[in-house]
Design an enzyme around this catalytic site. Structure first.
Site, PDB file in Angstrom:
ATOM      1  N   ASP A  63       0.884  -1.178  -0.054  1.00 54.87           N
ATOM      2  CA  ASP A  63      -0.028   0.128  -0.071  1.00 54.87           C
ATOM      3  C   ASP A  63       0.991   1.492  -0.037  1.00 54.87           C
ATOM      4  OD1 ASP A  63      -2.132   1.512   2.413  1.00 54.87           O
ATOM      5  OD2 ASP A  63      -2.130   1.596   0.281  1.00 54.87           O
ATOM      6  N   ASP A  84      -1.835   5.632  -5.082  1.00 53.79           N
ATOM      7  CA  ASP A  84      -2.029   4.651  -3.942  1.00 53.79           C
ATOM      8  C   ASP A  84      -2.626   3.287  -4.572  1.00 53.79           C
ATOM      9  OD1 ASP A  84      -4.508   5.069  -1.258  1.00 53.79           O
ATOM     10  OD2 ASP A  84      -2.949   3.601  -1.836  1.00 53.79           O
TER      11      ASP A  84
HETATM   12  C1  LIG Z   1      -9.443   8.728   7.931  1.00 57.42           C
HETATM   13  C2  LIG Z   1      -8.036   8.543   7.767  1.00 57.42           C
HETATM   14  C3  LIG Z   1      -7.115   9.591   7.153  1.00 57.42           C
HETATM   15  C4  LIG Z   1      -7.593   9.432   5.554  1.00 57.42           C
HETATM   16  C5  LIG Z   1      -5.712   9.337   7.300  1.00 57.42           C
HETATM   17  N1  LIG Z   1      -5.242   7.922   7.077  1.00 57.42           N
HETATM   18  C6  LIG Z   1      -4.565   7.982   5.869  1.00 57.42           C
HETATM   19  O1  LIG Z   1      -4.308   8.706   5.144  1.00 57.42           O
HETATM   20  C7  LIG Z   1      -4.104   6.344   5.473  1.00 57.42           C
HETATM   21  C8  LIG Z   1      -2.681   6.419   5.949  1.00 57.42           C
HETATM   22  N2  LIG Z   1      -4.217   6.163   4.147  1.00 57.42           N
HETATM   23  C9  LIG Z   1      -5.438   6.008   3.723  1.00 57.42           C
HETATM   24  O2  LIG Z   1      -6.332   6.008   4.241  1.00 57.42           O
HETATM   25  C10 LIG Z   1      -5.373   5.812   2.280  1.00 57.42           C
HETATM   26  C11 LIG Z   1      -5.262   7.162   1.384  1.00 57.42           C
HETATM   27  C12 LIG Z   1      -6.452   8.016   1.694  1.00 57.42           C
HETATM   28  S1  LIG Z   1      -6.147   9.737   0.837  1.00 57.42           S
HETATM   29  C13 LIG Z   1      -5.889  10.585   2.403  1.00 57.42           C
HETATM   30  N3  LIG Z   1      -4.399   4.894   1.355  1.00 57.42           N
HETATM   31  C14 LIG Z   1      -4.471   3.804   2.016  1.00 57.42           C
HETATM   32  C15 LIG Z   1      -5.759   2.755   1.948  1.00 57.42           C
HETATM   33  N4  LIG Z   1      -6.175   2.501   0.791  1.00 57.42           N
HETATM   34  C16 LIG Z   1      -5.423   1.619   2.661  1.00 57.42           C
HETATM   35  C17 LIG Z   1      -6.291   0.538   2.767  1.00 57.42           C
HETATM   36  C18 LIG Z   1      -6.209  -0.725   1.956  1.00 57.42           C
HETATM   37  C19 LIG Z   1      -7.409  -1.597   2.083  1.00 57.42           C
HETATM   38  C20 LIG Z   1      -8.274  -1.555   2.843  1.00 57.42           C
HETATM   39  C21 LIG Z   1      -8.564  -0.384   3.479  1.00 57.42           C
HETATM   40  C22 LIG Z   1      -7.692   0.674   3.466  1.00 57.42           C
HETATM   41  C23 LIG Z   1      -5.669   9.589   8.678  1.00 57.42           C
HETATM   42  O3  LIG Z   1      -5.115   8.598   9.375  1.00 57.42           O
HETATM   43  O4  LIG Z   1      -5.651  10.735   9.113  1.00 57.42           O
END
Ligand SMILES: CC[C@H](C)[C@H](NC(=O)[C@H](C)NC(=O)[C@@H](CCSC)NC[C@@H](N)Cc1ccccc1)C(=O)O
Length: 312
Positions: free
Chosen positions: A32, A202
């Site tokens: 990821d 991503d």
């Molecule tokens: C709500 C959480 C926000 C998005 C933020 N978290 C993130 O940006 C995290 C690191 N990345 C993610 O939530 C996204 C990018 C969001 S764009 C900001 N990528 C990882 C995601 N696809 C992983 C995944 C794979 C399979 C099933 C589910 C999830 C935070 O912690 O603030």
């Protein structure tokens, strides 16, 4: 050193899983580039929560007092404690990798029994381990690689690869076009022409999320398409042929074949679009629908990181 590992799609290319050896046990993880924690299901979870998954038996050395807790954009999440163990991906070895063992994961992870966890490949600045952030697998091995890069060749409904330490010119056509990366938010963040706002590459996101105006313009050419609030996105007749989608990034352009933009059936002969709105997310997300049309190079060979895109 160099290495290459197969990336096998779940149904409908929902995600792509790679085999990862941790302390001698093989897990199937979602590589990821949108997060920076390597976490796995573990025997510390209730048996019901990890049924059907390979679970880490804490073969490594525990980092006492260290914890992690991650949330994802789709509302899912996981948390647990931290071990140090040997991790091997495609023949590339990190001898002392922080392995984040789950004590609890959200229901969507439990129900996806193909997936034993995630191996984050964004920047270590957003790793969630406390009291001290830990390095990603790539950050741990990059100095040992022939070239400080890895490259994604995800494919439509068939296995692809992640290459470590080298570029495989047999996997793309034309040339690789590079753009600068903004690392301030910890993502592989870049600017795409004709797509307003910042975008991230991503591999862990299934679809292609771009601004409303671009989405509306695309589906205006799909006669049966409409926004279905009950499904939370644009849907259309599964039999309708879809236009390609082309984007310019830096000095190169990438075309996503229309066929790739039919993501999956949602009910009867209605299908859900692979292009959806990024409004409200904060970034455009160039996920698997886009990446599977490319050879994408995540490159740290220069003084500052860059992304390379070539037509797959
Ligand atoms: C709500 C959480 C926000 C998005 C933020 N978290 C993130 O940006 C995290 C690191 N990345 C993610 O939530 C996204 C990018 C969001 S764009 C900001 N990528 C990882 C995601 N696809 C992983 C995944 C794979 C399979 C099933 C589910 C999830 C935070 O912690 O603030």
């Amino acid at each position: 050193s160099t290495g290459s590992v197969s990336a096998s799609p779940e149904s409908y290319d929902e995600s792509y899983l790679i085999p990862v050896s941790i302390g001698g046990t093989t897990f199937h993880l979602d590589l990821d580039t949108g997060s920076s924690d390597l976490w796995v299901f573990s025997t510390q979870q209730p048996a019901s929560q990890r049924s059907g998954h390979t679970a880490y038996k804490q073969t490594g050395t525990k980092k006492s007092g260290y914890t992690w807790n991650i949330s994802y954009g789709d509302g899912s999440g996981a948390k647990g404690d931290v071990y140090v163990d040997k991790v091997v991906v495609g023949g590339v070895t990190a001898t002392s990798q922080a392995v984040e063992a789950a004590t609890s994961v959200s229901s969507s992870f439990t129900s996806d029994t193909d997936n034993d966890g995630l191996i984050g490949a964004a920047f270590s600045s957003i790793n969630t381990v406390s009291p001290q952030q830990q390095l990603t697998f790539f950050d741990n091995v990059k100095n040992s690689l022939s070239q400080k890069l890895f490259a994604a060749r995800l494919r439509y409904h068939t296995a692809g690869t992640y290459d470590y330490g080298y570029i495989d010119s047999s996997k793309y056509s034309g040339s690789i076009h590079y753009v600068p990366v903004n690392t301030a938010n910890g993502f592989w963040e870049f600017t795409a022409s004709g797509v307003s706002g910042s975008s991230i590459a991503d591999t862990g996101t299934t679809l292609l999320y771009i601004p409303d105006s671009n989405v509306d313009a695309y589906y205006a050419n799909v006669d049966s398409a409409s926004y279905d609030s009950s499904q939370g996105g644009y849907t259309f007749d599964c039999d309708e042929s879809l236009p390609d989608w082309t984007v310019t990034i830096g000095s190169g352009s990438i075309t996503v074949p229309g066929e790739y933009i039919n993501f999956a059936p949602v009910s009867g002969n209605t299908c859900f679009g692979g292009i959806q709105s990024s409004d409200g997310i904060g970034f455009n997300i160039f996920g698997d629908i886009f990446l599977k049309a490319t050879y994408t190079v995540f490159d740290q060979t220069q003084s500052s990181p860059r992304l390379g895109f070539a037509q797959g």
